[in-house]
Design a protein around this motif. Structure first.
Motif, PDB file in Angstrom:
ATOM      1  N   TRP A 216       0.803  -1.221   0.000  1.00 18.34           N
ATOM      2  CA  TRP A 216       0.000   0.000   0.000  1.00 18.34           C
ATOM      3  C   TRP A 216       0.841   1.279   0.000  1.00 18.34           C
ATOM      4  O   TRP A 216       0.297   2.380   0.041  1.00 18.34           O
ATOM      5  CB  TRP A 216      -0.922   0.010   1.224  1.00 18.34           C
ATOM      6  CG  TRP A 216      -0.223  -0.354   2.497  1.00 18.34           C
ATOM      7  CD1 TRP A 216      -0.211  -1.587   3.094  1.00 18.34           C
ATOM      8  CD2 TRP A 216       0.592   0.486   3.313  1.00 18.34           C
ATOM      9  NE1 TRP A 216       0.555  -1.559   4.234  1.00 18.34           N
ATOM     10  CE2 TRP A 216       1.065  -0.296   4.387  1.00 18.34           C
ATOM     11  CE3 TRP A 216       0.989   1.814   3.246  1.00 18.34           C
ATOM     12  CZ2 TRP A 216       1.900   0.208   5.382  1.00 18.34           C
ATOM     13  CZ3 TRP A 216       1.824   2.322   4.237  1.00 18.34           C
ATOM     14  CH2 TRP A 216       2.258   1.528   5.293  1.00 18.34           C
ATOM     15  N   CYS A 217       2.155   1.154  -0.076  1.00 16.37           N
ATOM     16  CA  CYS A 217       3.080   2.279   0.082  1.00 16.37           C
ATOM     17  C   CYS A 217       3.518   2.840  -1.279  1.00 16.37           C
ATOM     18  O   CYS A 217       4.323   2.225  -1.969  1.00 16.37           O
ATOM     19  CB  CYS A 217       4.287   1.785   0.882  1.00 16.37           C
ATOM     20  SG  CYS A 217       5.701   2.861   0.880  1.00 16.37           S
ATOM     21  N   PRO A 218       3.016   4.027  -1.688  1.00 15.97           N
ATOM     22  CA  PRO A 218       3.427   4.598  -2.978  1.00 15.97           C
ATOM     23  C   PRO A 218       4.935   4.845  -3.107  1.00 15.97           C
ATOM     24  O   PRO A 218       5.514   4.520  -4.147  1.00 15.97           O
ATOM     25  CB  PRO A 218       2.622   5.899  -3.070  1.00 15.97           C
ATOM     26  CG  PRO A 218       1.414   5.649  -2.230  1.00 15.97           C
ATOM     27  CD  PRO A 218       1.918   4.797  -1.085  1.00 15.97           C
TER      28      PRO A 218
ATOM     29  N   LEU B 170      18.454   3.930   5.789  1.00 22.00           N
ATOM     30  CA  LEU B 170      17.903   5.076   5.062  1.00 22.00           C
ATOM     31  C   LEU B 170      16.384   4.935   5.077  1.00 22.00           C
ATOM     32  O   LEU B 170      15.869   3.831   4.970  1.00 22.00           O
ATOM     33  CB  LEU B 170      18.377   5.073   3.612  1.00 22.00           C
ATOM     34  CG  LEU B 170      19.882   5.047   3.373  1.00 22.00           C
ATOM     35  CD1 LEU B 170      20.173   4.648   1.935  1.00 22.00           C
ATOM     36  CD2 LEU B 170      20.462   6.399   3.679  1.00 22.00           C
ATOM     37  N   VAL B 171      15.681   6.044   5.170  1.00 20.14           N
ATOM     38  CA  VAL B 171      14.226   6.020   5.151  1.00 20.14           C
ATOM     39  C   VAL B 171      13.737   6.892   4.013  1.00 20.14           C
ATOM     40  O   VAL B 171      14.171   8.036   3.870  1.00 20.14           O
ATOM     41  CB  VAL B 171      13.633   6.500   6.491  1.00 20.14           C
ATOM     42  CG1 VAL B 171      12.113   6.539   6.425  1.00 20.14           C
ATOM     43  CG2 VAL B 171      14.095   5.606   7.635  1.00 20.14           C
ATOM     44  N   GLY B 172      12.849   6.344   3.194  1.00 22.46           N
ATOM     45  CA  GLY B 172      12.242   7.105   2.113  1.00 22.46           C
ATOM     46  C   GLY B 172      12.804   6.751   0.753  1.00 22.46           C
ATOM     47  O   GLY B 172      13.899   6.217   0.629  1.00 22.46           O
ATOM     48  N   ALA B 173      12.011   7.055  -0.264  1.00 23.64           N
ATOM     49  CA  ALA B 173      12.423   6.809  -1.645  1.00 23.64           C
ATOM     50  C   ALA B 173      13.448   7.851  -2.057  1.00 23.64           C
ATOM     51  O   ALA B 173      13.478   8.960  -1.520  1.00 23.64           O
ATOM     52  CB  ALA B 173      11.208   6.857  -2.571  1.00 23.64           C
TER      53      ALA B 173
ATOM     54  N   SER C 144       8.647   3.374   9.291  1.00 25.73           N
ATOM     55  CA  SER C 144       8.292   4.084   8.057  1.00 25.73           C
ATOM     56  C   SER C 144       8.714   3.253   6.855  1.00 25.73           C
ATOM     57  O   SER C 144       9.708   2.544   6.897  1.00 25.73           O
ATOM     58  CB  SER C 144       9.021   5.426   8.000  1.00 25.73           C
ATOM     59  OG  SER C 144       8.635   6.243   9.081  1.00 25.73           O
ATOM     60  N   MET C 145       7.952   3.382   5.773  1.00 27.44           N
ATOM     61  CA  MET C 145       8.269   2.679   4.548  1.00 27.44           C
ATOM     62  C   MET C 145       8.469   3.679   3.427  1.00 27.44           C
ATOM     63  O   MET C 145       7.765   4.670   3.390  1.00 27.44           O
ATOM     64  CB  MET C 145       7.147   1.710   4.173  1.00 27.44           C
ATOM     65  CG  MET C 145       7.278   0.348   4.801  1.00 27.44           C
ATOM     66  SD  MET C 145       7.208   0.346   6.572  1.00 27.44           S
ATOM     67  CE  MET C 145       5.556   0.783   6.905  1.00 27.44           C
ATOM     68  N   PRO C 146       9.396   3.397   2.524  1.00 29.22           N
ATOM     69  CA  PRO C 146      10.339   2.285   2.624  1.00 29.22           C
ATOM     70  C   PRO C 146      11.491   2.620   3.579  1.00 29.22           C
ATOM     71  O   PRO C 146      11.960   3.758   3.621  1.00 29.22           O
ATOM     72  CB  PRO C 146      10.874   2.133   1.204  1.00 29.22           C
ATOM     73  CG  PRO C 146      10.787   3.523   0.628  1.00 29.22           C
ATOM     74  CD  PRO C 146       9.574   4.154   1.280  1.00 29.22           C
TER      75      PRO C 146
END
Length: 113
Positions: free
Chosen positions: A37-39, A96-99, A80-82
């Motif tokens: 569900w994570c864009p 690392l967190v985030g795209a 948090s994802m990703p």
């Protein structure tokens, strides 16, 4: 459960296979803690697929679905994802967190590789 290939070509790990696939791996392993569900997770998937193919002699890239694998997710305090974690010799050495873009991700991973 055994390791499986996703349609992206990345290996999927689970609570049951995490220790063998990630912690016991001879190469550093980049784990993407992800959710369907994570864009931002979907945005970074092609980047991780490219890195997995291009860096296969130096790095293994795997995915772990946080919803289906709560034990490993909790063990590494993933909120948090990703979340991307690099493991070497059984230890998480970089998080690392985030795209992010491929260039930025490779720059941030350079010291870990």
């Amino acid at each position: 459960m055994t390791n499986t290939e996703t349609t992206t070509g990345l290996t999927t790990v689970s609570d049951a296979t995490f220790a063998h696939t990630v912690l016991d791996a001879p190469l550093p392993v980049l784990v993407e803690f992800t959710a369907h569900w994570c864009p931002p997770c979907r945005m970074i998937e092609p980047v991780l697929t490219e890195i997995a193919a291009e860096q296969s002699d130096r790095l293994t890239v795997v995915q772990l679905d946080v919803d289906a694998n709560p034990v490993t997710t909790a063990a590494y305090s993933v909120l948090s994802m990703p979340t991307l974690m690099v493991f070497r010799n059984g230890t998480a050495i970089h998080t690392l967190v985030g795209a992010r873009s491929k260039r930025r991700l490779l720059t941030e991973l350079a010291d870990a590789l």
